[in-house]
Motif scaffolding. Structure first.
Motif, mmCIF file in Angstrom:
data_model
loop_
_atom_site.group_PDB
_atom_site.id
_atom_site.type_symbol
_atom_site.label_atom_id
_atom_site.label_comp_id
_atom_site.label_asym_id
_atom_site.label_seq_id
_atom_site.Cartn_x
_atom_site.Cartn_y
_atom_site.Cartn_z
ATOM 1 N N ASP A 12 2.570 7.191 11.576
ATOM 2 C CA ASP A 12 1.840 6.750 10.376
ATOM 3 C C ASP A 12 0.918 5.576 10.698
ATOM 4 O O ASP A 12 -0.234 5.522 10.265
ATOM 5 C CB ASP A 12 2.829 6.311 9.279
ATOM 6 C CG ASP A 12 3.586 7.497 8.680
ATOM 7 O OD1 ASP A 12 3.099 8.640 8.835
ATOM 8 O OD2 ASP A 12 4.664 7.278 8.095
ATOM 9 N N SER A 25 0.821 -1.217 0.000
ATOM 10 C CA SER A 25 0.000 0.000 0.000
ATOM 11 C C SER A 25 0.855 1.267 0.000
ATOM 12 O O SER A 25 1.935 1.301 0.589
ATOM 13 C CB SER A 25 -0.899 -0.003 1.239
ATOM 14 O OG SER A 25 -1.546 1.247 1.360
ATOM 15 N N THR A 26 0.345 2.308 -0.656
ATOM 16 C CA THR A 26 1.052 3.591 -0.614
ATOM 17 C C THR A 26 0.757 4.312 0.705
ATOM 18 O O THR A 26 1.430 5.280 1.038
ATOM 19 C CB THR A 26 0.609 4.502 -1.778
ATOM 20 O OG1 THR A 26 -0.823 4.522 -1.785
ATOM 21 C CG2 THR A 26 1.134 3.984 -3.103
ATOM 22 N N ASP A 27 -0.263 3.882 1.429
ATOM 23 C CA ASP A 27 -0.488 4.392 2.788
ATOM 24 C C ASP A 27 0.593 3.749 3.678
ATOM 25 O O ASP A 27 0.568 2.531 3.905
ATOM 26 C CB ASP A 27 -1.900 3.993 3.260
ATOM 27 C CG ASP A 27 -2.166 4.460 4.695
ATOM 28 O OD1 ASP A 27 -1.204 4.585 5.487
ATOM 29 O OD2 ASP A 27 -3.345 4.691 5.024
ATOM 30 N N LYS A 28 1.556 4.566 4.124
ATOM 31 C CA LYS A 28 2.701 3.997 4.866
ATOM 32 C C LYS A 28 2.236 3.252 6.106
ATOM 33 O O LYS A 28 2.775 2.214 6.466
ATOM 34 C CB LYS A 28 3.672 5.120 5.259
ATOM 35 C CG LYS A 28 4.478 5.631 4.093
ATOM 36 C CD LYS A 28 5.579 6.574 4.605
ATOM 37 C CE LYS A 28 5.577 7.853 3.781
ATOM 38 N NZ LYS A 28 6.016 9.029 4.539
ATOM 39 N N GLU A 43 -0.585 1.683 6.586
ATOM 40 C CA GLU A 43 -1.180 0.387 6.226
ATOM 41 C C GLU A 43 -0.096 -0.642 5.910
ATOM 42 O O GLU A 43 -0.187 -1.803 6.328
ATOM 43 C CB GLU A 43 -2.117 0.542 5.019
ATOM 44 C CG GLU A 43 -2.767 -0.773 4.626
ATOM 45 C CD GLU A 43 -3.860 -0.630 3.563
ATOM 46 O OE1 GLU A 43 -3.870 0.402 2.852
ATOM 47 O OE2 GLU A 43 -4.691 -1.542 3.459
ATOM 48 N N PHE A 98 -3.209 5.511 10.513
ATOM 49 C CA PHE A 98 -3.910 4.526 9.684
ATOM 50 C C PHE A 98 -4.925 3.739 10.517
ATOM 51 O O PHE A 98 -6.083 3.553 10.124
ATOM 52 C CB PHE A 98 -2.911 3.559 9.031
ATOM 53 C CG PHE A 98 -3.550 2.271 8.580
ATOM 54 C CD1 PHE A 98 -4.379 2.251 7.465
ATOM 55 C CD2 PHE A 98 -3.370 1.093 9.303
ATOM 56 C CE1 PHE A 98 -5.004 1.065 7.060
ATOM 57 C CE2 PHE A 98 -3.994 -0.088 8.912
ATOM 58 C CZ PHE A 98 -4.816 -0.098 7.790
ATOM 59 N N THR A 154 -8.218 5.553 11.347
ATOM 60 C CA THR A 154 -9.157 5.616 10.226
ATOM 61 C C THR A 154 -9.788 4.256 9.946
ATOM 62 O O THR A 154 -10.966 4.158 9.644
ATOM 63 C CB THR A 154 -8.408 6.053 8.943
ATOM 64 O OG1 THR A 154 -7.400 6.959 9.318
ATOM 65 C CG2 THR A 154 -9.334 6.669 7.944
#
Ligand code: HEC
Ligand code: HEC
Ligand code: HEC
Length: 428
Positions: A399, A327-330, A332, A403, A406
């Motif tokens: 980070d 994932s680009t969500d660090k 995640e 994540f 959310t």
């Protein structure tokens, strides 16, 4: 504490100390005569046993034992916003403990926060709660303490800034905040309810951590159990202020308070761990009464709301996939790498969206768990989790936490997460 508050308090203090009337009032407690030397008081075995149980409920040994030190000999540092206070030696050593204390002196300390010599004790010792205990219960604790092994151990000097190093000031605090009136039983409620309230508000001193405090460090009597703090942890609201996504039932509370774990609430961590280890040794009717009382304060959660929370928790459970790891969500990606082995759909852990820590007003408890792991209460040894303080840097923890908020909660994102991470790491 804020500078303006400090200046304000210092001005008040200067006025109080300058007033002969206040000092006479503050120093009005007599020094009580010591027990005769050479006389070891003895007590009926039954009383001693009851005292042991009640001392467990009051966490006396938790605060009065330093890590690795002899039981009840004191020396544990307690950080407060006003400086560090050390617990004292409450073994029956005559010189450094309470061996020369009569029962009268002990009753006065527990009820008024005054030591045998007439000096004020700081409310880091939760006498504002213990004052609610009956004199019979306090007598039983005295009997237990006086029959323990005496240990010679002077308490370390407290480290408090002016003006808080002046004990006489506590007299003013007591005048404002100490309510010594016994609890009046509520005849409209069951005996278990009344017992539960007595334990929660008295020896159990749950509000010492779970109630918010005012600027002078006193429990706010207008918001009992509305959520407080302890040792860098958030102590969630209880009863009317409980914040668990699925409301507590009496059974869930019994699981949590005795075993330290419940399938809809997760594990007891941080300062609650020691409390649970003590509650686990209480007779079951004591914990049942506590649970019944707390549940009675909760507004009823409609079944649809509970079902919805369960469905949300299930839906949001993590599915370990290649896409998640890349994932680009660090946050995640870190979760997929470091956490999902255990915290995933079909795993053995409680769905994270059911834990109070994910829906809490700030990130403290989540950050505590990530950095320091879970050392579960004795009743749930298999519920342990490794620490990640060494594996993740502050930015990664930030980070990850963002994540998780959310993903596992419907509440708005937390603010100032980087500060929380920094402070939590520094405090350990
Ligand atoms: C939250 C921590 C905490 C708990 C729980 C606690 N104490 Fe203490 N106690 C303290 C601290 C700190 C002091 C020292 C206060 C001071 O220096 O003014 C203290 C002081 C005392 C003193 C005065 C001793 C002296 O030499 O002046 C007595 C007696 C005492 N505690 C008994 C108990 C008993 C009995 C229990 C359990 C029912 C208990 N405490 C639970 C923190 C605690
Ligand atoms: C080796 C398994 C394992 C790993 C890896 C792991 N955990 Fe845990 N975690 C647990 C267990 C066991 C518990 C105790 C509660 C339970 O059983 O659900 C727990 C509890 C928690 C809790 C507290 C929930 C509650 O009960 O209040 C949080 C938050 C949490 N973990 C987050 C994480 C995060 C974030 C990571 C990755 C950085 C992680 N865990 C890695 C096993 C693990
Ligand atoms: C020394 C401070 C302290 C005392 C005393 C204390 N607690 Fe706690 N309690 C905490 C903290 C901190 C947490 C959060 C733990 C966590 O998230 O793992 C907690 C969590 C809880 C929870 C779970 C709440 C939730 O929504 O997840 C319950 C229930 C609870 N405590 C009940 C009690 C009761 C009942 C008492 C009194 C008999 C008590 N506590 C005394 C600090 C304390």
């Amino acid at each position: 504490m804020k500078l303006a508050a400090r200046i304000f308090i210092a001005a008040l203090v200067a006025a109080a100390l300058g007033s002969a009337g206040f000092m006479a009032f503050a120093n009005r407690h007599a020094s009580l005569p010591p027990l005769d030397a050479g006389v070891r008081p003895s007590f009926p075995q039954e009383l001693v046993e009851r005292g042991e149980q009640l001392a467990g409920l009051g966490d006396c040994a938790v605060c009065h034992t330093r890590p690795g030190g002899p039981a009840l000999a004191g020396g544990l540092p307690l950080p407060t916003p006003f400086g560090t206070i050390y617990s004292t030696n409450i073994t029956p050593d005559r010189e450094t403990g309470v061996g020369a204390w009569t029962e009268q002196a002990f009753q006065r300390a527990m009820r008024e926060g005054v030591d045998r010599h007439g000096r004020h004790l700081y409310p880091a010792f939760p006498y504002d709660h213990f004052a609610k205990a009956t004199s019979e219960d306090v007598r039983a604790i005295y009997a237990w303490l006086m029959t323990r092994t005496a240990v010679k151990a002077p308490a370390p000097q407290n480290d408090l800034a002016f003006p808080f190093n002046i004990r006489a000031l506590v007299a003013g605090w007591n005048l404002l905040f100490l309510d010594k009136a016994p609890l009046k039983p509520d005849p409209a409620k069951s005996e278990a309810w009344n017992q539960g309230r007595y334990y929660v508000e008295g020896l159990g001193h749950c509000g010492a951590c779970h109630s918010p405090r005012n600027m002078l460090g006193a429990v706010r009597s207008d918001r009992p159990l509305a959520g407080g703090e302890a040792e860098g942890w958030y102590a969630p609201g209880l009863g009317a202020h409980a914040g668990a996504p699925v409301s507590w039932t009496q059974e869930a509370l019994l699981n949590y308070l005795i075993d330290g774990w419940d399938e809809r609430h997760g594990v007891a961590g941080g300062p609650m761990t020691a409390v649970v280890n003590q509650l686990a040794k209480q007779p079951e009717d004591v914990v049942k009464a506590i649970a019944a009382y707390l549940v009675s304060l909760q507004p009823e959660q409609p079944k649809e709301a509970a079902d919805r929370a369960m469905a949300f928790a299930k839906d949001r459970e993590f599915k370990q996939t290649g896409a998640a790891a890349a994932s680009t969500d660090k946050g995640e990606a870190i979760f997929a790498r470091a956490c999902a082995n255990c915290h995933r759909a079909g795993g053995q852990t409680v769905p994270l969206a059911l834990a109070t820590s994910l829906g809490a007003p700030d990130a403290r408890n989540l950050v505590q768990v990530v950095l320091h792991g879970v050392q579960p209460p004795e009743g749930a040894p298999e519920r342990s989790m490794p620490r990640f303080a060494g594996a993740l840097n502050d930015e990664q923890v930030g980070d990850l936490v963002a994540f998780m908020r959310t993903r596992f909660s419907e509440k708005p994102a937390w603010t100032n997460v980087p500060d929380v991470v920094k402070q939590t790491r520094a405090a350990h």
